[in-house]
Write an enzyme that holds these catalytic residues in place. Structure first.
Site, PDB file in Angstrom:
ATOM      1  N   LYS B  86     -25.313 -24.299  19.457  1.00 31.20           N
ATOM      2  CA  LYS B  86     -26.447 -23.683  18.759  1.00 31.20           C
ATOM      3  C   LYS B  86     -27.538 -23.335  19.773  1.00 31.20           C
ATOM      4  CE  LYS B  86     -29.432 -24.662  14.727  1.00 31.20           C
ATOM      5  NZ  LYS B  86     -29.769 -25.697  13.729  1.00 31.20           N
ATOM      6  N   SER B 161     -29.471 -24.024   8.998  1.00 30.51           N
ATOM      7  CA  SER B 161     -29.790 -23.071  10.034  1.00 30.51           C
ATOM      8  C   SER B 161     -28.710 -22.885  11.101  1.00 30.51           C
ATOM      9  CB  SER B 161     -31.086 -23.475  10.727  1.00 30.51           C
ATOM     10  OG  SER B 161     -30.920 -24.713  11.391  1.00 30.51           O
ATOM     11  N   SER B 185     -28.956 -28.700   8.097  1.00 29.65           N
ATOM     12  CA  SER B 185     -28.613 -27.496   8.862  1.00 29.65           C
ATOM     13  C   SER B 185     -27.230 -27.497   9.498  1.00 29.65           C
ATOM     14  CB  SER B 185     -29.657 -27.246   9.944  1.00 29.65           C
ATOM     15  OG  SER B 185     -30.827 -26.727   9.374  1.00 29.65           O
TER      16      SER B 185
END
Lengths: 88, 490
Positions: B86, B161, B185
């Site tokens: 990420k 996310s 997330s």
């Protein structure tokens, strides 16, 4: 109530210029209204636990040099300086 | 030279243990697999947008690993497998943008602990995965670089996310990914993309090198296609780190061992507040099916009430926005950031002007954070939220005296259309209702792909008490073994 003045005040606190405060008024107010439920929760003294955190495994307080020349990785540098904006 | 036949036969749809076996037996080289992965990325990325950047040196790194294998040198346990990270986790020599204009060109001078641990086991960081700006969002629509798309239906959001992480694993663009989970997330995209996602116990994984959003709540967590793969990655990244004093010593835990212990005799609590009102019908029936599956496997399922959970969203958004408004104060675009003229500002206006480049969701959270912390409101919001956090924690501790695990659907609804809810932030916040309790209390939780409805995935979530990852993975593995899910259609 959240109004334009409130958003402008908050925008000053968080240091973000907001061009269209109107856009945020309704949404922020709606979310804060939802947050109101927090105030209505009955919390008894027993529930008032503080957050406990014990740290007994800390590393030694010893100076370890960092070999990388970090300043080279920053922008607008001249020799060992970072250039900041002119503020008058 | 690699024969054409073999090239096309070689599938990317293999598990980590199969990959390692093939590398070990010399049936496959890291270079072949990385090349095939990059070809796959090239083919699907225009529809999916899972990545913000791709590692240009991946092939070179794979060749070096193959060389080491050939020369019988010591080789790390990852054997050059491709892993995505990420883009709010620092990677030396590669951009770390947080999907924000404010860090558009930022190249971290060091690796996050999780990244250096993976690299030292010879994993290849194949690319940096898309996310909501600074991990604030549940759909990946709030990326400065544009949304990621759900591989099961590209009109739909992939969750967030860590959306790019979920998409890249689901669409075979990598073998596993690291995301971060502040309010769900990792688990949200895992559920929406039909992969496994783990939010570990607070402190199990080092946060050193993760760009801070809400330090007291967030954890890095792995996403992969199977529970075994999650256990493999967790073995590498978990444990005490001198650079993060909130990390816990986990001894010599081997999460891959005894995964097939089963759930016979286990007690599973079904969280009443998370399976009823507001939950989509298909999700409800999948949850019922999961409960009966566990019962068939010999577990005992009982309803558990967790009434503080209904305040979790309000408490979470109060606390996380407060922490965000202070964490993001550091972004002034002076030491790093994008080009912005340095000339001619009234005192103070430079910072406000340059920070107007933060996206609308980040700005909204900062406004909320500043509001709940401002004088006169502190007791009403922030302090109350802290108390509710304690209440959730103590109710969970009580629950775990009665049961071994807790169960709820990961997401209350199915993946929805991109843009559908973007103008209603509160509605998006409320989607986190089933995931947040793990973050506020620090306990581990996992999302396991379990069912499909209208061609869209449904994930089932399990929670365990702090540091009970092993038990959590064993139960998730038992549930996974009962499923027979379709392959991703892209």
């Amino acid at each position: 109530m959240v109004d334009k003045k409130e958003i402008e005040h908050l925008s000053d606190l968080i240091k973000i210029e907001i061009k269209d405060p109107q856009k945020y008024i309704l949404q922020v107010e709606q979310i804060l209204n939802y947050f109101e439920r927090l105030d209505k929760v009955e919390i008894t003294a027993e529930d008032l636990l503080s957050q406990e955190l014990t740290l007994d495994n800390l590393r030694d307080d010893k100076f370890v040099p960092y070999e990388d020349n970090l300043i080279e990785k920053l922008k607008k540098t001249r020799e060992n300086f970072v250039r900041a904006p002119k503020m008058v | 030279m690699l024969g054409h036949q073999r090239w096309f036969k070689m599938s990317l749809a293999i598990s980590i243990s199969q990959y390692i076996q093939k590398l070990h037996d010399g049936e496959l080289s890291s270079e072949e697999f990385i090349a095939k992965t990059l070809e796959r990325i090239k083919k699907v990325e225009k529809n999916l947008h899972a990545f913000i950047s791709i590692n240009e040196n991946a092939i070179v790194q794979a060749k070096q690993i193959d060389k080491k294998i050939k020369a019988n040198e010591k080789i790390g346990s990852c054997f050059g497998m491709p892993i995505s990270i990420k883009d709010n986790i620092c990677t030396k020599g590669m951009k770390t943008t947080c999907a924000s204009k404010m860090l558009e060109d930022f190249v971290a001078p060091y690796d996050a602990t999780v990244v250096s641990k993976l690299r030292s086991e010879d994993a290849i960081i194949i690319g940096k995965a898309n996310l909501d700006e600074f991990a604030m969002g549940s759909t990946t629509e709030h990326s400065y670089f544009g949304p990621s798309r759900n591989p099961w239906n590209t009109d739909c959001v992939p969750g967030g996310s860590s959306g790019g992480s979920g998409v890249s694993v689901s669409a075979f663009e990598c073998m596993a990914s690291l995301g971060s989970d502040t309010g769900g997330s990792v688990r949200s995209p895992a559920s929406f993309c039909s992969v496994v996602g783990l939010k570990p116990t607070y402190g199990l994984i080092s946060r050193y090198g993760l760009v801070s959003f809400a330090n007291s709540i967030e954890q890095i967590g792995p996403l992969a296609r199977t529970v075994e793969d999650i256990a493999f990655i967790l073995n590498i990244i978990a444990g005490r780190d001198l650079h993060d004093d909130t990390t816990i010593e986990n001894g010599t835990a081997d999460y891959t061992k005894d995964l097939d212990t089963g759930v016979s005799g286990k007690k599973i609590g079904i969280i009443s507040e998370m399976v009823g009102e507001g939950v989509d019908k298909d999700v409800q029936s999948a949850t019922k099916h999961a409960i009966s599956t566990f019962e068939k496997l010999g577990a005992q399922c009982i309803p558990i009430s967790l009434d503080s959970a209904k305040h979790s969203v309000a408490a979470y958004y109060t606390l996380s926005s407060a922490e965000a408004s202070s964490n993001l104060a550091r972004f002034d675009n002076i030491r790093y950031g994008f080009d912005f003229s340095l000339e001619g500002y009234e005192y103070n206006s430079y910072i406000s002007k340059v920070r107007s480049n933060l996206g609308p969701e980040v700005t909204r959270r900062m406004l909320l954070g500043a509001f709940v912390l401002s004088s006169g409101y502190y007791g009403k919001y922030y302090q109350k939220a802290q108390k509710i956090r304690s209440l959730i924690k103590s109710q969970l501790t009580e629950s775990f005296e009665k049961v071994d695990l807790l169960l709820a659907p990961t997401m209350p609804i199915l993946p929805f259309k991109i843009g559908e809810k973007i103008d209603d932030p509160l509605k998006i916040y409320l989607l986190d209702i089933n995931t947040i309790i793990a973050n506020l209390s620090g306990i581990p939780a996992i999302s396991v792909p379990f069912a499909m409805a209208n061609g869209l995935p449904i994930g089932i979530q399990l929670f365990a008490n702090s540091l009970q990852e092993k038990q959590l993975l064993q139960s998730a593995y038992a549930l996974q073994k009962t499923t027979n899910l379709p392959e991703v259609p892209i």
